[in-house]
Design an enzyme around this catalytic site. Structure first.
Site, short mmCIF file in Angstrom:
data_model
loop_
_atom_site.label_atom_id
_atom_site.label_comp_id
_atom_site.label_asym_id
_atom_site.label_seq_id
_atom_site.Cartn_x
_atom_site.Cartn_y
_atom_site.Cartn_z
N ASP A 276 31.36 35.66 49.44
CA ASP A 276 32.23 35.05 50.08
C ASP A 276 31.98 33.97 51.09
O ASP A 276 31.86 34.62 52.20
CB ASP A 276 33.64 35.62 50.48
N HIS B 88 31.17 32.76 45.79
CA HIS B 88 32.63 32.15 45.87
C HIS B 88 32.63 31.29 47.18
O HIS B 88 32.83 31.66 48.36
CB HIS B 88 33.63 33.27 45.99
N GLY C 61 39.62 40.14 53.62
CA GLY C 61 39.66 41.31 52.87
C GLY C 61 41.07 42.26 53.04
O GLY C 61 41.45 42.03 54.07
N GLY C 62 41.10 43.10 52.07
CA GLY C 62 42.22 44.32 52.45
C GLY C 62 43.49 43.93 52.28
O GLY C 62 44.55 44.39 52.94
N ASP D 120 40.10 38.36 41.98
CA ASP D 120 39.59 38.56 43.33
C ASP D 120 40.83 38.95 44.29
O ASP D 120 41.75 37.84 44.36
CB ASP D 120 38.94 37.18 43.60
N GLY D 121 40.93 40.07 45.19
CA GLY D 121 41.82 40.09 46.21
C GLY D 121 42.85 41.39 45.64
O GLY D 121 43.55 41.23 44.58
N GLY D 122 42.99 42.43 46.46
CA GLY D 122 43.60 43.49 46.27
C GLY D 122 43.52 44.10 45.10
O GLY D 122 44.39 44.83 44.31
N GLY E 28 36.23 44.16 47.28
CA GLY E 28 35.74 44.35 48.64
C GLY E 28 36.11 45.71 49.34
O GLY E 28 35.38 46.65 48.92
N SER E 29 37.26 46.03 49.64
CA SER E 29 37.65 47.03 50.39
C SER E 29 37.60 48.37 49.76
O SER E 29 37.22 49.43 49.92
CB SER E 29 38.90 47.24 51.23
C1 DX5 Z 1 39.41 37.16 50.00
C2 DX5 Z 1 37.84 37.15 48.98
C3 DX5 Z 1 37.84 38.41 48.53
C4 DX5 Z 1 37.79 39.41 49.37
C5 DX5 Z 1 38.49 40.69 48.42
O1 DX5 Z 1 39.41 35.95 50.57
O2 DX5 Z 1 37.72 36.09 48.20
O3 DX5 Z 1 36.67 38.32 47.73
O4 DX5 Z 1 36.80 40.23 49.92
O5 DX5 Z 1 38.91 41.89 49.18
P1 DX5 Z 1 39.74 43.06 48.78
O6 DX5 Z 1 38.89 43.52 47.54
O7 DX5 Z 1 39.54 43.92 49.87
O8 DX5 Z 1 40.94 42.74 48.63
ZN ZN Z 2 36.11 36.21 46.87
#
Ligand code: DX5
Ligand code: ZN
Length: 217
Positions: free
Chosen positions: A34, A66, A144-145, A175-177, A198-199
């Site tokens: 990212d 990304h 993230g998160g 992507d995300g959550g 991510g998290s």
């Molecule tokens: C959000 C990023 C994601 C992020 C996702 O801005 O594009 O790639 O790392 O993080 P999680 O999986 O923790 O929501």
């Molecule tokens: Zn991303």
């Protein structure tokens, strides 16, 4: 089969190469990288020299870059040279969409288009033919998160249906959550075949088990 792309935004940057190797050895299909510019989103993350170093350390890895930045076209060649395999940029960014897709493909990379929660999914349809990946955001990008927004599920369903109608087969990524026990199965059911996490991967006590939990969906 469902692919998993761990987002290194939640990795330990003091041991980034080892963290990437750990999840790849555990079966991760790619590494999600990212890039944030403090302009398209308020946050800053990391950029070209970090990708260059990871590419050297992990010559066989697939890097899913990304670009969460205002001017992706300016940086396409540099990220390709630094080792990107697929370069995804936002439909909400400021550069010409077709020119940016063409520049990415001219560098030999797969082109991806990302869409934020508040943008109508139909805006992506005119570009589907040239894309290797569509990235549906489950959160407003930047951190993230965050909690998953269910509008992503409707977008995935609409994209899956449109691709089916037109016989196109880009990767449909979310992507995300994305969490293996809750939102990820819903995303797969809605048509996603690449899960960015991510998290849920780097924050897990057992990262290998977390990677496998996503891949088994
Ligand atoms: C959000 C990023 C994601 C992020 C996702 O801005 O594009 O790639 O790392 O993080 P999680 O999986 O923790 O929501
Ligand atoms: Zn991303």
């Amino acid at each position: 089969m469902t692919k998993v792309s761990p987002s290194i935004l939640s990795a330990d940057f003091a041991r980034l190469g080892a963290d990437c190797k750990e999840v790849l050895d555990a079966g991760a299909d790619m590494i999600h990288f990212d890039v944030m510019d403090g302009h398209f989103v308020d946050n800053l993350s990391f950029g070209l020299p970090v990708l260059e170093s990871l590419r050297k350390a992990l010559p066989d890895a697939y890097f899913d870059v990304h670009l969460i930045i205002t001017h992706p076209l300016t940086y396409v060649r540099d990220f390709a040279d630094a080792g990107a395999d697929c370069i995804t940029f936002h439909i909400e960014s400021s550069d010409n969409i077709r020119s940016t897709i063409a520049a990415i493909r001219a560098c030999g990379c797969g082109a991806g288009l990302a869409i934020n929660p508040n943008t109508p999914v139909e805006t992506v349809f005119p570009y589907l033919g040239g894309l290797s990946l569509v990235l549906v955001m489950g959160v407003t990008p930047g951190h993230g998160g965050q909690a998953f927004q269910t509008s992503a599920l409707d977008k995935l369903r609409a994209l899956r249906a449109e691709c089916g109608r037109r016989n196109l087969n880009p990767m449909l990524s979310v992507d995300g959550g994305v969490k293996a026990s809750t939102t990820a199965p819903q995303c797969v059911e809605a048509g996603a075949n690449v899960l960015v996490a991510g998290s849920a991967v780097f924050g897990a006590a057992d990262r290998a088990a977390a990677v496998q939990a996503f891949r088994s969906l």
